[in-house]
Motif scaffolding. Structure first.
Motif, PDB file in Angstrom:
ATOM      1  N   GLY A  48       0.939  -1.107   0.033  1.00  0.00           N
ATOM      2  CA  GLY A  48      -0.010   0.094   0.071  1.00  0.00           C
ATOM      3  C   GLY A  48       0.952   1.134  -0.068  1.00  0.00           C
ATOM      4  O   GLY A  48       1.959   1.216   0.283  1.00  0.00           O
ATOM      5  N   GLY A  49       0.473   2.323  -0.257  1.00  0.00           N
ATOM      6  CA  GLY A  49       1.145   3.421  -0.205  1.00  0.00           C
ATOM      7  C   GLY A  49       0.495   4.874  -0.049  1.00  0.00           C
ATOM      8  O   GLY A  49      -0.978   4.856  -0.103  1.00  0.00           O
ATOM      9  N   ILE A  81      -4.574   9.646  -7.520  1.00  0.00           N
ATOM     10  CA  ILE A  81      -5.545   8.872  -7.738  1.00  0.00           C
ATOM     11  C   ILE A  81      -6.755   9.126  -6.865  1.00  0.00           C
ATOM     12  O   ILE A  81      -8.023   9.084  -7.399  1.00  0.00           O
ATOM     13  CB  ILE A  81      -4.938   7.571  -7.616  1.00  0.00           C
ATOM     14  N   TYR A  82      -6.472   9.324  -5.556  1.00  0.00           N
ATOM     15  CA  TYR A  82      -7.852   9.725  -4.553  1.00  0.00           C
ATOM     16  C   TYR A  82      -8.432  10.987  -5.375  1.00  0.00           C
ATOM     17  O   TYR A  82      -9.775  10.975  -5.145  1.00  0.00           O
ATOM     18  CB  TYR A  82      -6.923   9.947  -3.358  1.00  0.00           C
ATOM     19  N   ILE A  87      -7.087  13.937  -0.176  1.00  0.00           N
ATOM     20  CA  ILE A  87      -6.791  12.718   0.522  1.00  0.00           C
ATOM     21  C   ILE A  87      -6.221  13.259   2.039  1.00  0.00           C
ATOM     22  O   ILE A  87      -6.597  13.139   3.132  1.00  0.00           O
ATOM     23  CB  ILE A  87      -5.897  11.881   0.347  1.00  0.00           C
ATOM     24  N   MET A  88      -5.417  14.470   1.805  1.00  0.00           N
ATOM     25  CA  MET A  88      -4.710  15.056   3.028  1.00  0.00           C
ATOM     26  C   MET A  88      -5.965  15.813   3.801  1.00  0.00           C
ATOM     27  O   MET A  88      -5.766  15.684   5.211  1.00  0.00           O
ATOM     28  CB  MET A  88      -3.375  15.719   2.958  1.00  0.00           C
ATOM     29  N   TRP A 115      -8.444   1.612  -0.759  1.00  0.00           N
ATOM     30  CA  TRP A 115      -8.709   1.340  -2.311  1.00  0.00           C
ATOM     31  C   TRP A 115      -7.544   2.054  -2.846  1.00  0.00           C
ATOM     32  O   TRP A 115      -6.556   1.652  -3.539  1.00  0.00           O
ATOM     33  CB  TRP A 115      -9.856   1.738  -2.810  1.00  0.00           C
ATOM     34  N   ALA A 116      -7.242   3.320  -2.556  1.00  0.00           N
ATOM     35  CA  ALA A 116      -6.383   4.337  -3.111  1.00  0.00           C
ATOM     36  C   ALA A 116      -4.898   3.722  -2.662  1.00  0.00           C
ATOM     37  O   ALA A 116      -3.962   4.051  -3.551  1.00  0.00           O
ATOM     38  CB  ALA A 116      -6.616   5.673  -2.663  1.00  0.00           C
ATOM     39  N   ALA A 117      -4.649   3.397  -1.539  1.00  0.00           N
ATOM     40  CA  ALA A 117      -3.443   2.826  -1.208  1.00  0.00           C
ATOM     41  C   ALA A 117      -2.918   1.757  -1.864  1.00  0.00           C
ATOM     42  O   ALA A 117      -1.841   1.552  -2.255  1.00  0.00           O
ATOM     43  CB  ALA A 117      -3.314   2.725   0.495  1.00  0.00           C
ATOM     44  N   LEU A 118      -3.992   0.731  -2.247  1.00  0.00           N
ATOM     45  CA  LEU A 118      -3.550  -0.486  -2.952  1.00  0.00           C
ATOM     46  C   LEU A 118      -3.566  -0.145  -4.319  1.00  0.00           C
ATOM     47  O   LEU A 118      -2.658  -0.590  -5.058  1.00  0.00           O
ATOM     48  CB  LEU A 118      -4.673  -1.409  -2.405  1.00  0.00           C
TER      49      LEU A 118
END
Length: 146
Positions: A14-15, A23-24, A32-33, A82-85
């Motif tokens: 994940g990231g 992407i988010y 995202i932040m 989802w965004a992390a993966l």
């Protein structure tokens, strides 16, 4: 920052990187932040209130996890995981396909909670080195001292 998540069928990376943020933003039309900061403020405010009322034992990991997941809500946790993966795994499904394929939703929320913890820095990704404080460490130097 990248991190590993251990799923029953294997590890996935994940990231929380610039790619994750892009992407988010593209997928959800949100920052995202900002979402993470708002969620964290909500969670930690909830911890303080529930702890003062005696309805949450901050030493009980199961209670804290459940409280955090309930406070964050499924939609936020779905988006974060989802965004992390997606940002780190080529061929990862698009959001709707991924969400529709989840067989054990509560389990997915647990993984999302772990990813959230990594993103906000609560869940360590490396073990700290053992360090004993020496007399020199405990004395503070003034900014003018070298």
């Amino acid at each position: 920052m990248k991190f590993e998540l251990e799923f029953p069928d294997g590890k996935m990376t994940g990231g929380y990187t610039g790619k994750t943020a892009r992407i988010y933003r593209e997928q959800f039309g949100r920052d995202i932040m900002v979402d993470i900061a708002e969620a964290s403020a909500k969670v930690f405010g909830g911890y303080m209130t529930a702890s003062k009322l005696g309805t949450l034992d901050l030493e009980d990991g199961v209670q804290v996890t459940g409280f955090t997941i309930q406070t964050l809500g499924g939609e936020f946790l779905e988006r974060i995981l989802w965004a992390a993966l997606y940002s780190c795994n080529d061929g990862f499904p698009l959001f709707d396909s991924w969400l529709d394929s989840i067989e054990d939703y509560p389990e997915m929320l647990q993984y999302a909670y772990i990813a959230y913890g990594r993103m906000i820095g609560v869940t360590g990704i490396v073990e700290p080195e053992e360090k004993t404080e020496t007399e020199g460490d405990s004395k503070k130097k003034s900014p003018t001292q070298k």
